[in-house]
Design an enzyme around this catalytic site. Sequence first.
Site: not given
Length: 771
Positions: A147, A220, A552
């Site tokens: 990520d 994220h 996600s």
Amino acid sequence: MAGILMKCLFFLLSVCLAANFAICTTSNIPNTKKTYIIQIDKWAKPDVFIDHVKWYSSLVKSATAGEEEERILYSYQTAFHGVAAQLSEEEINKLRAQHGVLAVFPETKYQLHTTRSPLFLGLDREDSSKLWSDKLADHNVIVGVLDTGIWPESPSFNDTGMTPIPAHWKGACETGRGFEKHHCSKKIVGARVFYRGYEAASGKINERGEYKSARDQDGHGTHTAGTVAGSVVRGANLLGYAYGTARGMAPGARIAAYKVCWVGGCFSSDILSAVDQAVADGVNVLSISLGGGVSSYNRDSLSIAAFGAMEKGVFVSCSAGNGGPDPISLTNVSPWITTVGASTMDRDFPATVKFGTGKVITGASLYKGKRNLSTEKQYSLIYLGNNSSSPMPSSLCLEGSLDGSEVAGKIVICDRGISPRVQKGQVVKDAGGIGMILTNTAANGEELVADSHLIPAVAVGETEGKLIKHYASGRNATATLKFLGTKLGIRPSPVVAAFSSRGPNFLTLEILKPDMVAPGVNILAAWTGALGPSSLPTDQRRTNFNILSGTSMSCPHVSGIAALLKARHPDWSPAAIKSALMTTAYVHDNTYNSLKDSSTATPSTPYDHGAGHINPRKAVDPGLVYDIGAQDYFEFLCTQQLSPSQLMVFARFSNRTCHHSLANPGDLNYPAISAVFPEDAKVSTLTLHRTATNVGSPISNYHVRVSSFKGAVVKVEPSRLNFTSKHQKLSYKVIFETKSRQKAPEFGSLIWKDGAHKVRSPIVITWLASI
């Protein structure tokens, strides 16, 4: 299905046009260097070379006429064998002809697919620790998260009470700006960065503006890592919203952060190197919340790397993508990858719009700021669109599209699309507007995604949006906005998210995708300290947690539960873990009705929800599993009309060959069953085979139940499976006999029951001639 075919044809045309454009572009500048991934047969190494790295370097130099400039970005040696190198088109053509070169992949750009969920999934009950953990066995499981990095100071990564790092771990804690050795711990056991492919394509990373280290500036990666294995944090919330105890799915598991995504995106050579390194480091699970479109199995470098990881016993979970509700919008569809779609939970963040007429419409928002609107007062309402189906820059509230003289002091209606949702509110604020109503379009339907806006703002569904815009078209339209906080017990839930990518699986109809859905809407998890919750540069707020939506967010839910299953059943293969998750998934919401599709408010299908919604408490004891080994997956590939050289990209480790043990792709021992009748109407009977492995009580007797279908009679032989020992395997046949060919696919299920377990497989029947 006719619409699906047209989309297929359009997709193929788009791919062809894109490919032709790329070929024409590169042919005009033959000496331009680009990054290519070159897969090499490790077994073809000449004895003269002492190791593979030197051989790979020699191959590249032979194509570059011995040029001294270093061209190799990465060498791959674990889940994938070969190199990533910068070469011209002429040089890559020379390299293709070299002995041992299996395949060449151009660099591909991937995109990120961007607490209530543990309780919603039954993981916060008093008996959950007894159910899942045996002497902290989950502390031995390591999840690799590919990520944007990690924010190590987050309370979600506290390692208090954790045992020493497992001896099998071979990873490293790479240092860089903002990330030192002490930032790794017994919770964050590894941190690595991969940027050579990104820099080759986009130029050097600006280290003053971006951390060239594992530190997460985007948020994220911290959010997904916290969802997978975040430690227990009491009093977690986002500006007062979603207050409660936050924890990851596997709070005892370790995290290894592999930073592969940067401001300009995520590149395949970096991703491939991260997978390769993670497997060598000793991860048990890989969580990958990103995607890059669909390529054939032998042209997808991530798929090939995931195959190598699977061969090493690593469970790979990937997000399905955020291309819904369009059909055939999936990414990461290989059968050895667990593909995860998104669903809602029973928690919402309601907000209301009250018209001057007194009418109230409910939407959603996470707004929490000093600038509130009085609920006792009405404010002018304006919409700068024309109420047609064609949006305008002003109706979308794009940067520079609003006239301050028109919107100052007013609540502005903005359509979703083109720009980020929270950015529209910033545009309204900059133009002098005092509030925003964000209206869904047909692409979003009635699904509400809450955002942490910088201006009082409420998101509403398409139907309500039309009502509001109609009202605003009249004279003296006014409204006010009210924010109601957090509400639990929402019904119905779960619901399949409108944005969640849908099937069917474009590459192979016989492999049903997505595999399952998991919570992916309004998920609270850890957050970076480098950005505000809106992710806008102008947002000066800082929070330990944030609420995000996307596949996600659903992917790490499955990754974390897979880690729990691995801890409880260390002998289970990746396929057995996937089977346990799929066959115990449920397909009914909390109103005891079929799962619904948020985009249509009608029942969803296996093309939307796969096997159903994950049910971790059932998955720990599934009764039966459908196991699949590496050779079985290779046999599946042998049915895909690939040439021997194309198959070789998957055969490198064990020199695999086709035994032709599968009559067709649908014979793969997959937990879902998809029967595809060919166009030839003379073929009226189709037989698929499955083998179940008993992982429950040694003596177990199962009987079968199968849905009825309009177009076919479905028989199972034998109709009973009588096991006499644990790990015993018994096979059965599913026979499909056409009664009348249907124009659309039919959906149903096959369930094996023994009184304690329900082992459910979704069934899809498709008649290609009807397309």
